[in-house]
Write an enzyme that holds these catalytic residues in place. Structure first.
Site, PDB file in Angstrom:
ATOM      1  CD  GLU A  18      -2.761  -1.144   2.471  1.00 47.18           C
ATOM      2  OE1 GLU A  18      -3.915  -0.789   2.493  1.00 47.18           O
ATOM      3  OE2 GLU A  18      -2.111  -1.948   3.204  1.00 47.18           O
ATOM      4  CG  ASP A 104      -1.991  -2.974   5.824  1.00 50.35           C
ATOM      5  OD1 ASP A 104      -1.013  -3.342   5.729  1.00 50.35           O
ATOM      6  OD2 ASP A 104      -2.308  -1.621   6.003  1.00 50.35           O
ATOM      7  CG  ASP A 106      -7.150  -3.858   7.281  1.00 44.49           C
ATOM      8  OD1 ASP A 106      -7.314  -3.913   6.326  1.00 44.49           O
ATOM      9  OD2 ASP A 106      -6.640  -2.906   8.165  1.00 44.49           O
ATOM     10  CD  GLU A 108      -9.879   1.457   4.173  1.00 52.44           C
ATOM     11  OE1 GLU A 108     -10.153   2.189   3.552  1.00 52.44           O
ATOM     12  OE2 GLU A 108      -9.992   1.377   5.371  1.00 52.44           O
ATOM     13  CE1 TYR A 334      -1.917  -2.336   9.031  1.00 55.59           C
ATOM     14  CE2 TYR A 334      -3.779  -3.684   9.823  1.00 55.59           C
ATOM     15  CZ  TYR A 334      -3.285  -2.836   9.175  1.00 55.59           C
ATOM     16  OH  TYR A 334      -4.214  -1.998   8.459  1.00 55.59           O
ATOM     17  NE  ARG A 336      -5.495   2.615  10.132  1.00 57.31           N
ATOM     18  CZ  ARG A 336      -4.538   2.937   9.349  1.00 57.31           C
ATOM     19  NH1 ARG A 336      -3.876   1.795   8.739  1.00 57.31           N
ATOM     20  NH2 ARG A 336      -4.387   4.097   9.062  1.00 57.31           N
TER      21      ARG A 336
END
Length: 951
Positions: A18, A104, A106, A108, A334, A336
């Protein structure tokens, strides 16, 4: 086999992550054969406006970016600033034999990976590569163990995105029409704003109660030491068996809750103290209990934000910015995450450091495990911890500044989580006696001793309440027994007043949202950032204060969209979204019910509940359908009513399009009064007395007389940017278009005021700029008043004047003398500080408030941070100053734009060739610059774009 040797046989692999920083770090771990490139956040999203929607879409689809009539099909477009990056990724993919999507892990991140697939349309094998830390071992393990794309996570994220689009794009226009243009509503931001407003309402309704008590200092009569003090301080607990009232015994209206509680006023408290002067006291009881405190769980997103706020003075946004850098550079896992789980590797690393740094006595026999407290936590992630199978101590990292401080916090918390409990004893001593008037009194003192500090040696959690006692604080009491005689060295009478509930801070608002299960923890930082940026909330110190505007917005939403800002309803929506993510419910039927109010059989949602949108109104018969029905009929919404709030004495506060104001009487009536309210005034500070004071100030237009030359009336008035004078143009004078006429206007000097300015003053002010004369070459010199004060101007050469009055008095000779002096370059002499705030905990330099060109700012000599709209020089606290500096440091230094060097002239005879070469070079340079600028802009947006699309 290493990744490098694999690629020697398997060709070239393209890895897409990202952010550019992450790409750089990972590239170093994978080596040749791998091309690592960043998507720079989202490459595709719902359109930002109708202009971005393809021409084939019309009507509601064009407005919303979602086709609500066809199963809520989203219209995705490649962001304009990402087109160059998408082209680059496509070009790299053409030369690749395999594609790894390493976004990532998750919802999103999974959605970004899916969008990359949809846009790039790879013809080579595709693998989903996931990792929770950026270390060599973790990255190589991720390459060796890829998985498939998780479509369920993609669907869940897409449903959230569509829901938030429908909510924002349907409700926000209602605010534009009924409150003020350019406002926004959001599924979580509106609820967060309501929480802050409700707390302010409680403060407004609060009535303080005064209460008194006694504090006694009692001596044992023997010499003391650190382990056995010679005296103790105890507070009066009861009189004749009735407990003495404390702050908790009063309600919000200042009334005592129980008649059995003794409420002492000042006179009674002083009389009791006098009656105790000759009293003999004795220990009535000593109660000792074992004390045990277990370590705190490792950090997850919200607890990290809260603790960084308490201990480091970071806002939620600054915390996440610093944590993002630490993660991308391989220092932490990570950031989040909802999980408090540690991997076996992490537990082993933490336990090893406990033994190494604190000794085996501090290591429990078996590893500690922590159950997740967050509902529907994404347990795929670990807690936030130092990366690797051996933790680097803060000193070993080489980090500095905010990154060092945040890493140290995470490291300490992780190590402490694998240490033994702290143990000790808590003691309560009751002391009694009989007053001269026969009343029986009892004082109480409590103490705590820690016999084994355990995890407290490594880490102590902070507290939201600045007066709260931290876990490692000891209070030692004398070693006394029941019946021991004590003498009263001093008995003091203490007055207290109950305080209104504390305003939310960023940390406590994050905690409240999480406890109510509203929104997702990973988005709280962006939510708080949004309500601050929108002007719904401003800061006073660390406290979040709602603006009067937010009162109007919340008032409208509560009255006409009650369920949409209902805390339980919002939490149930979150549950439904999580059920969709788990495959227990279907997205389209749920969206249909939310938007159209339809009940769909076999959708996974009960007809009578489950957060359906049929309940989205107030249940008053007017709004019983879904969201679409709610926003269609706006006739019931009285714009004036939702923006009006009674103050008292027939005074009403109103929120207008140009800010808040107080008003009494009907407009255009004889007794009508109106006055602007300062935008940075906290709503709980607007009392009837202050409102009367504002109304009593001179307001409206002051007629000064007619201009003898033009005959036009000259008036003075108070404007948004201060007092000024202007002329009244005749009726029918065009105000717009080519022939528009603007009235002459001038600001008052600082030495002038509305109630003393004269017609002569006004005409002089409106005569500016004044021609002072001309220099020897005939160039005109004028005296003007500008944004930064009075100055002289000659062509493009400007010189500052010392005072505004000089504009009318300065002579040509004086002006020429000023221009004869060499122009001062650089900065003028530094102004003295406006306020000193103390030593910054990061830079360890003194922090002061200074007055700068663009207003007051805080500085530690290295970093400057401008005060925000909610801050004032008088009220800013050291903590707020440190927080502003921390946020500025987290953003990094401002990008400087390089100045172009002037082109050198080519010889005349080579003019044609030179032109061609120059044209070629210019084109190339422009392309290169454009690419660099796009890359830089995209890199800056990468971090923010991840969380911006959710909630």
């Amino acid at each position: 086999m290493s990744p490098t040797s694999e690629t020697a046989q398997g060709g070239r692999r393209l890895v897409i992550v990202e952010s550019p920083a992450k790409a750089k770090t990972i590239k170093g771990y994978l080596g040749p054969g791998y091309v690592v490139e960043a998507s720079v956040g989202h490459i595709r999203d719902l359109p930002n406006g109708a202009a971005e929607v393809p021409e084939k879409y019309t009507g509601e689809v064009r407005r919303l970016g979602v086709d609500v009539e066809n199963d809520f099909q989203p219209i995705y477009v490649v962001n304009a600033d990402k087109r160059a990056q998408v082209k680059k990724l496509k070009d790299l993919l053409k030369d690749s034999d395999e594609l790894f999507l390493a976004t990532d892990e998750d919802r999103e991140g999974e959605a970004i990976a899916w969008h990359l697939l949809e846009v790039l349309k790879p013809k080579v094998p595709v693998k989903r590569m996931v990792f929770h830390e950026i270390t060599k071992d973790a990255i190589r393990a991720a390459v060796a163990n890829p998985r498939d794309l998780n479509q369920r996570m993609v669907d869940a994220q897409e449903t959230r995105r569509i829901l938030d689009r429908l909510y924002g794009y349907e409700v926000s226009p209602v605010l534009w029409k009924k409150v003020m243009p350019r406002l926004s509503a959001g599924r979580v931001q509106s609820v967060a704003t309501r929480l802050v407003v409700e707390r302010e309402r409680e403060r407004i309704a609060f009535r303080s109660a005064e209460y008194w008590d006694l504090t006694g200092t009692f001596a044992t009569g023997r010499a003391g030491d650190l382990s056995d003090p010679s005296s103790l301080v105890a507070r009066l607990q009861s009189v004749d068996g009735r407990r003495v009232a404390q702050g908790r015994d009063f309600d919000s209206l200042g009334q005592i809750k129980s008649a059995n509680t003794l409420h002492l006023d000042e006179a009674n408290a002083r009389a009791l103290a006098a009656a105790l002067e000759q009293t003999r006291f004795a220990v009535r009881s000593v109660e000792s209990k074992p004390y045990r405190r277990s370590p705190y769980a490792p950090f997850r997103t919200t607890t990290l934000q809260q603790e960084a706020s308490r201990k480091l003075g970071f806002g939620a946004k600054a915390t996440m910015q610093v944590a993002q850098k630490l993660y991308e550079n391989g220092y932490i896992t990570y950031m989040r995450t909802d999980s408090t789980t540690l991997s076996d590797t992490a537990v082993a690393a933490a336990r090893a450091q406990v033994t190494q740094l604190y000794g085996a006595d501090y290591l429990p026999a078996s590893p500690r495990t922590y159950a997740g407290k967050v509902k529907n936590a994404q347990e795929a992630h670990e807690a936030i911890r130092p990366s690797g199978d051996r933790f680097r101590t803060p000193a070993e990292t080489g980090l500095t500044g905010d990154q060092f401080r945040l890493y140290e916090l995470i490291w300490k918390r992780t190590v402490a989580s694998q240490m033994k409990d702290a143990t000790g004893n808590s003691v309560t001593v009751k002391i009694g006696g009989t007053a001269a008037d026969g009343r029986d009194v009892e004082f109480s003192a409590s103490g705590k001793t820690i016999t084994f500090h355990g995890f407290l040696k490594a880490y102590v959690e902070g507290a939201d309440d600045p007066n709260a006692e931290l876990d490692d604080r000891e209070r030692r009491l004398p070693q006394v027994s029941e019946g021991d005689a004590l003498s009263a060295e001093e008995i003091t009478v203490d007055g207290h007043a109950t305080k209104p509930p504390a305003r939310y801070t960023e940390a406590s608002l994050v905690k409240e949202l999480e406890e109510r299960e509203i929104g997702r923890p990973s988005t709280y930082a962006s939510i708080i950032g949004t309500i601050l940026d929108r002007g719904y909330v401003f800061k006073k110190g660390t406290a979040l204060v709602p603006s009067f505007l937010s009162f109007a917005v919340v008032n409208l939403l509560e009255k006409h969209f009650g369920r949409l800002v209902d805390y339980d309803f919002t939490a149930r929506m979150e549950d439904d979204l999580d059920r969709i993510a788990r495959g227990e419910a279907q997205a389209v039927p749920w969206l249909r019910r939310f938007y159209f109010g339809e009940t769909v059989p076999d959708s996974g949602f009960a007809a009578g509940g489950g957060g359906g949108a049929a309940e989205a109104g107030n249940g008053d018969g007017d709004h019983l359908g879904g969201l679409k029905e709610l926003v269609t009929d706006l006739g019931a919404i009285d714009a004036r009513e939702v923006s009006s709030f009674p103050v008292g004495n027939d005074i009403v506060l109103r929120v207008g399009r140009y800010g808040p104001y107080v008003e009494r009487g009907e407009k255009d009536s004889e007794n009508h009064q109106r006055a602007d309210v300062p935008e940075d005034l906290a709503p709980d500070e607007l009392s009837v007395e202050l409102a009367e004071e504002l109304l009593a100030k001179p307001s409206g237009d002051f007629e000064l007389g007619a201009d003898p030359v033009t005959g036009r009336q000259i008036i003075a008035r108070d404007g948004r940017y201060g007092p000024y004078v202007t002329e009244v143009l005749p009726e029918g004078t065009p105000k717009t278009g080519k022939n528009a006429v603007k009235p002459r206007t001038a600001s008052l000097f600082k030495s002038m005021s509305l109630d003393t300015v004269t017609l002569e003053d006004a005409l002089k002010l409106m005569s500016l700029p004044r021609v002072v004369g001309a220099d020897a070459e005939g160039q005109e010199i004028t005296a003007q008043n500008g944004r930064y004060g009075p100055y002289l101007k000659k062509g493009t050469d400007s010189r500052s004047l010392q005072a505004e009055e000089q504009l009318f008095t300065i002579t040509l000779e004086e002006a020429l003398a000023i221009y004869a002096q060499p122009k001062q370059r650089g900065r003028a002499a530094a102004k003295p500080p406006l306020k000193e705030l103390g030593t910054d905990p990061v830079s360890e330099q003194p922090v002061v408030v200074k007055d700068g060109r663009f207003g007051p700012y805080v500085t530690d000599g290295e970093t400057n941070a401008t005060l925000r709209s909610g801050d004032s020089v008088e009220e800013i606290t050291p903590e707020r100053g440190f927080e502003l500096l921390a946020e500025k440091r987290a953003k990094g230094p401002a990008k400087k734009t390089a100045k172009k060097a002037p082109a050198k002239k080519a010889p005349a005879k080579k003019a044609t060739a030179a032109k061609k070469t120059a044209a070629k070079k210019t084109t190339t340079a422009k392309k290169t610059t454009a690419k660099k600028t796009t890359a830089k802009t995209a890199a800056k947006k990468a971090t923010a774009s991840k969380s911006a699309s959710e909630d």
